[in-house]
Scaffold this active site. Structure first.
Site, PDB file in Angstrom:
ATOM      1  N   SER A  81      -4.950  15.624 -12.866  1.00 39.61           N
ATOM      2  CA  SER A  81      -5.737  16.611 -12.111  1.00 39.61           C
ATOM      3  C   SER A  81      -6.991  17.100 -12.826  1.00 39.61           C
ATOM      4  O   SER A  81      -7.784  17.837 -12.231  1.00 39.61           O
ATOM      5  CB  SER A  81      -4.861  17.807 -11.749  1.00 39.61           C
ATOM      6  OG  SER A  81      -3.985  17.477 -10.693  1.00 39.61           O
ATOM      7  N   LYS A  84     -10.195  16.608 -11.003  1.00 43.86           N
ATOM      8  CA  LYS A  84     -10.682  17.563 -10.003  1.00 43.86           C
ATOM      9  C   LYS A  84     -11.952  18.278 -10.474  1.00 43.86           C
ATOM     10  O   LYS A  84     -12.697  18.825  -9.651  1.00 43.86           O
ATOM     11  CB  LYS A  84      -9.598  18.585  -9.662  1.00 43.86           C
ATOM     12  CG  LYS A  84      -8.413  18.012  -8.866  1.00 43.86           C
ATOM     13  CD  LYS A  84      -7.433  19.115  -8.488  1.00 43.86           C
ATOM     14  CE  LYS A  84      -6.337  18.622  -7.548  1.00 43.86           C
ATOM     15  NZ  LYS A  84      -5.245  17.947  -8.253  1.00 43.86           N
ATOM     16  N   SER A 136      -4.694  23.675  -8.177  1.00 46.42           N
ATOM     17  CA  SER A 136      -4.672  22.222  -8.300  1.00 46.42           C
ATOM     18  C   SER A 136      -4.150  21.563  -7.027  1.00 46.42           C
ATOM     19  O   SER A 136      -3.399  20.582  -7.075  1.00 46.42           O
ATOM     20  CB  SER A 136      -3.809  21.794  -9.501  1.00 46.42           C
ATOM     21  OG  SER A 136      -4.112  20.476  -9.893  1.00 46.42           O
TER      22      SER A 136
END
Length: 368
Positions: A81, A84, A136
């Protein structure tokens, strides 16, 4: 008295122009030769960085871009993640924060971490960015990608942004960072992305928010930031953590003390990393300004280099457009235009005289 580490020249990726477009061809480790090492690279004369179980990490000064220490800085690993950060950096300038979005069923059904989107509601893009960077949310990542024109378009945009930043180790395959073959990043690239993100006020706002209200079918519910250091580390700005079973633990964190900001990125950590990151940040604040850097976070590719200006495209359809001849006759100059005009004018004058002569002869014959 101590011996300084030999300064490392920041070697930028070679950029060549082809038909008005820029193609990057890095021939040396971006940021300096020393950063090509798979082992620990540290300055001499100061205490060594604290030990970390991370396979790869970078400690850098955000203001100067100096890399203070690194371990396998350009090693390519699954980012989870932390990718991101690139999603947010890419889409923030493209999407209106106040735009209303109704997420698709596909977005709401994304696997892994989610904020809890439902296709029965509409959300502001601002809400989706908050869910992306605080909770997230993989569902928020997909909803943002679909709002940007779809996953394929968003991947093109994200990879173009990575190239603009000279983050050449990064290949984005998903907007959420969920594992996919061919997807990769590096501790160095994550530092480049985070540094660029920290210059964006909205990016900073999302990553530093601890708790926020999120829209729900009945009023709202609270979401909290997954970055535990926001509550534990003095001066923590935030950024992003990530985890999948294949990628293991990854984290990007930035903190400010005494007007200076230190950035730490780690990849492929086997477990609990929060205390280690805190110690790496402490070390960065201790040695900044005292040690010769081992590398440099490079600047983005300049706009004028990335795309040279091109002539406007003609709107004439191909059928109506005369063929272009690559001959001297097709390349007129002022002098050739003048000569041409004289020839044409002379021809017209001769034609008029001949026509008049013919008419006169015809009249004379009619008189006979």
């Amino acid at each position: 008295m101590w011996t300084k580490f030999v300064p490392v020249t920041a070697l930028l990726a070679a950029v060549t122009l082809t038909s008005g477009t820029a193609s990057a061809a890095p021939t040396t480790p971006v940021g300096g030769d020393a950063l090509g090492s798979r082992g620990l690279v540290q300055p001499q004369g100061v205490k060594a960085p604290p030990k970390s179980k991370a396979t790869s990490y970078v400690i850098a000064d955000v203001e100067t871009g100096q890399v203070l220490a690194a371990k396998d800085a350009h090693g390519r690993y699954l980012p989870a993640s932390t990718l991101k950060t690139l999603t947010a950096l890419t889409l923030l300038p493209k999407l209106d924060k106040n735009r209303k979005v109704r997420p698709s069923q596909n977005a709401c059904n994304q696997e892994g971490t989610a904020v809890g989107l439902t296709p029965k509601m509409t959300y502001k893009v601002d809400d989706l960015f908050r869910a992306l960077m605080m909770s997230s949310g993989n569902d928020a990542a997909m909803a943002l990608a679909e709002t940007n024109g779809g996953v394929a378009q968003t991947m093109r945009d994200m990879n173009a942004e990575a190239k603009r930043l000279q983050a050449y180790d990064t290949v984005a395959k998903t907007p959420s960072g969920l594992d996919k073959p061919g997807q990769s990043s590096s501790a160095y690239d994550l530092a480049l992305i985070a540094r660029a993100g920290l210059a964006n006020p909205d990016f900073r706002r999302y990553i530093s928010t601890k708790v926020a209200k999120f829209p729900a079918p009945k009023d709202y519910y609270e979401i909290s930031n997954h970055n535990k250091l926001l509550w534990r580390y003095q001066g923590m700005i935030g950024v992003k953590n990530g985890w999948t079973s294949k990628a293991q633990g990854s984290f990007v964190g930035a903190a400010t003390r005494g007007g200076h900001t230190i950035l730490v990125t780690i990849m492929r950590h086997e477990g609990y990393f929060w205390d280690e990151v805190a110690k790496l940040l402490d070390w960065g604040f201790t040695v900044r300004g005292k040690a010769t850097p081992v590398g440099q976070l490079v600047e983005p590719v300049p706009e004028q280099v990335r795309a040279a200006p091109q002539a406007p495209v003609s709107k004439v359809t191909p059928a109506a457009q005369p063929p272009l001849l690559d001959t001297a006759a097709s390349k007129q100059t002022d002098s050739t235009r003048t000569v041409g005009s004289a020839v044409i004018g002379g021809g017209l004058l001769f034609g008029l005289v001949w026509l008049g002569f013919g008419i006169r002869r015809k009249r004379n014959r009619s008189r006979l």
